[in-house]
Scaffold this active site. Structure first.
Site, PDB file in Angstrom:
ATOM      1  N   LYS A  72     -81.044  -0.390 -27.277  1.00 20.37           N
ATOM      2  CA  LYS A  72     -81.876   0.647 -26.657  1.00 20.37           C
ATOM      3  C   LYS A  72     -81.052   1.824 -26.137  1.00 20.37           C
ATOM      4  O   LYS A  72     -81.553   2.928 -26.033  1.00 20.37           O
ATOM      5  CB  LYS A  72     -82.730   0.043 -25.558  1.00 20.37           C
ATOM      6  CG  LYS A  72     -83.772  -0.906 -26.143  1.00 20.37           C
ATOM      7  CD  LYS A  72     -84.797  -1.366 -25.137  1.00 20.37           C
ATOM      8  CE  LYS A  72     -85.907  -2.142 -25.818  1.00 20.37           C
ATOM      9  NZ  LYS A  72     -85.458  -3.442 -26.374  1.00 20.37           N
TER      10      LYS A  72
HETATM   11  C1  LIG Z   1     -86.128  -4.155 -27.350  1.00 23.28           C
HETATM   12  C2  LIG Z   1     -85.385  -5.205 -28.084  1.00 23.28           C
HETATM   13  C3  LIG Z   1     -85.837  -5.712 -29.328  1.00 23.28           C
HETATM   14  C4  LIG Z   1     -87.148  -5.299 -29.963  1.00 23.28           C
HETATM   15  O1  LIG Z   1     -87.125  -3.970 -30.420  1.00 23.28           O
HETATM   16  P1  LIG Z   1     -88.517  -3.220 -30.774  1.00 23.28           P
HETATM   17  O2  LIG Z   1     -88.133  -1.818 -30.989  1.00 23.28           O
HETATM   18  O3  LIG Z   1     -89.400  -3.410 -29.564  1.00 23.28           O
HETATM   19  O4  LIG Z   1     -89.081  -3.878 -31.975  1.00 23.28           O
HETATM   20  C5  LIG Z   1     -85.048  -6.649 -29.989  1.00 23.28           C
HETATM   21  N1  LIG Z   1     -83.895  -7.091 -29.447  1.00 23.28           N
HETATM   22  C6  LIG Z   1     -83.423  -6.638 -28.264  1.00 23.28           C
HETATM   23  C7  LIG Z   1     -82.161  -7.185 -27.725  1.00 23.28           C
HETATM   24  C8  LIG Z   1     -84.149  -5.678 -27.544  1.00 23.28           C
HETATM   25  O5  LIG Z   1     -83.695  -5.235 -26.357  1.00 23.28           O
END
Ligand SMILES: *Cc1c(COP(=O)(O)O)cnc(C)c1O
Length: 480
Positions: free
Chosen positions: A121
């Site tokens: 993120k």
């Molecule tokens: C947010 C997150 C996801 C999922 O990603 P999306 O964009 O919501 O599909 C997967 N793995 C981790 C470690 C995350 O923080």
């Protein structure tokens, strides 16, 4: 480039007009009117560009209301070796050449988790922090970001917005429910513009309070409340860049071959960026959606039925960032799948979901050709699969992977195409989910030096009952 809503709102907006917004006024999500096309020669010309320059080339196709020199400076300020730990920013590591029939297929991990909070993120949120600061200064405005987190989103938002002018963050989290590492990461921040609110409740209570505050339009306007949730178009756009970067690293100059990606998925934000990259012409063979036991998305791609779960049916798993019951970005893909028929999307995601909690596209020709036309396939991974994949990866490659990435790798191996490189997106580092790593390997994951002793730092957090009025009062007191 102008942006439209998936539910047909007639207004068309520029990038900076939607930058600080969440949903479109009609409840839809924003998408560009068309996807800019990148031809093979242009793609080749991007080979070898530093990540920040590649980001600038791609973003500038979508952003016409920030001067080019400013946009380039924002990209260069964001994607640095200092913040992301390597010159490549998203380094590719080859795991194996698996045998697929008589051919071999290279399997790679793309490292997206070397930013400040050790989850992918950061890739988008770090850019968002700089874009917000830039745009708010230009307008002479302020923004108070209100969010709810169960872990990764909150810390990524706080590390992106800390110390930024014109922005405050009020992040609610369920008291005592995040991992000790995640709590320490957020609560140890000493920046005056970051406010941690630990609420006595579960994640859903936090989310309900954020919704209630945002629905109070008078309060929202007076206190300039905004969000940074995963439906934000700028976040999605920032993620498109690492699909191009992954492709360019996995292929040789002039090869023009295809690659596939496997994406550990929850809200469908990450893999939706892969869809956008593919629509722009990036040669992607398959986009593999990997879920955990919360398999709303796997069910859809297997059956054509999209069935939202209630919170009682949402399992708490050892890949908790994928524990979702409803994929908030999914509407974007369905809009394209249905030939951009906004009236139909409004009916499916408005009327049908709210009445029946499901819709069914199994009889629809568009769904039946989804894999062929859009490359989508899917699979599911369980706790036992996760442990097994973590063990196997450690034994064979001397590499510890996190639980979400393990879900991806497990599902990827079921979708290999002979000779088409498979790139699995690494979405977090194992230290964030230490308990499950210990369960799998009998030892703890290594902790990067900058996080040593983090739990002993002073904590800045306010404990509140899960009460809308009290959260509003806290915001009012700290904004005025
Ligand atoms: C947010 C997150 C996801 C999922 O990603 P999306 O964009 O919501 O599909 C997967 N793995 C981790 C470690 C995350 O923080």
């Amino acid at each position: 480039m102008l942006y439209i809503s998936t539910r047909g709102d007639a207004s068309r907006k520029h990038f900076c007009e939607i930058l600080l917004e969440g949903l479109a006024p009609d409840g839809g999500l924003y998408l560009p009117e068309t996807y800019p096309q990148v031809d093979a020669a242009t793609l080749e010309s991007w080979r070898g560009l530093p990540y920040a320059s590649l980001a600038f080339e791609i973003l500038s196709l979508y952003i016409d209301d920030i001067p080019a020199a400013d946009l380039r400076a924002l990209c260069e300020k964001t994607y640095t070796e200092e913040v992301f730990g390597s010159k490549a920013i998203v380094p590719l590591r080859k795991l194996e050449d698996a045998s697929t029939g008589s051919a071999r297929t290279d399997v790679y991990l793309e490292g997206l988790s070397n930013g400040p909070t050790l989850a992918f993120k950061d890739m988008a949120m770090q850019l968002l922090g700089n874009l917000f600061e830039y745009e708010l200064a230009r307008r002479g405005e302020e923004l108070n970001i209100l969010g709810a987190t169960s872990g990764d989103t909150g810390s990524a938002a706080e590390y992106a917005m800390r110390g930024k002018k014109g922005v405050r963050v009020f992040m609610t989290s369920p008291q005592g429910r995040m991992s000790p590492f995640q709590q320490a990461q957020m609560f140890s921040l000493q920046d005056a513009n970051i406010h941690n609110l630990a609420l006595e409740g579960v994640f859903d209570d936090c989310q309900d309070i954020v919704k209630a505050v945002s629905n109070d339009l008078a309060f929202k306007r007076k206190y300039k409340i905004g969000t940074v949730n995963s439906i934000n178009w700028a976040r999605l756009l920032a993620q498109v860049v690492y699909y191009f970067a992954g492709y360019l690293q996995a292929t040789a100059a002039g090869s023009s071959g295809k690659v596939s990606f496997t994406v550990p998925s929850g809200n469908f934000g990450n893999v939706c960026a892969g869809h956008v990259a593919r629509m722009m012409g990036l040669p992607i063979e398959k986009l593999v959606v990997a879920t955990n036991e919360n398999d709303v998305l796997d069910e859809f791609f297997r059956t054509g039925v999209y069935r939202v779960r209630g919170s009682a049916d949402t399992h708490e798993t050892s890949s908790p960032s994928m524990d979702i019951s409803k994929a908030s970005n999914f509407e974007r893909f369905v809009f394209d799948l249905l030939g951009r028929d906004a009236a139909r999307v409004a009916d499916l995601f408005g009327a049908q979901l709210s009445k029946q909690g499901r819709f069914d596209l199994s009889g629809d020709a568009a769904f039946q050709s989804a894999a062929r036309r859009y490359g989508f396939v899917s699979g599911k991974s369980t706790h036992a699969d996760r442990l097994q994949t973590i063990r196997d990866t450690y034994a064979r490659f001397d590499l510890m992977i996190d639980t979400h990435t393990a879900d991806g790798l497990k599902v990827a191996r079921a979708h290999l195409t002979p000779k088409v490189p498979m790139i699995v997106l690494e979405t977090a580092l194992p230290v964030k989910f230490a308990a499950t790593i210990e369960e799998a390997l009998g030892r703890l994951p290594p902790r990067p030096a900058k996080f040593e002793g983090m739990e002993d730092l002073p904590k800045r957090v306010t404990l509140l009952p899960a009460d809308v009025a009290l959260v509003k009062a806290y915001i009012a007191k700290h904004v005025d």
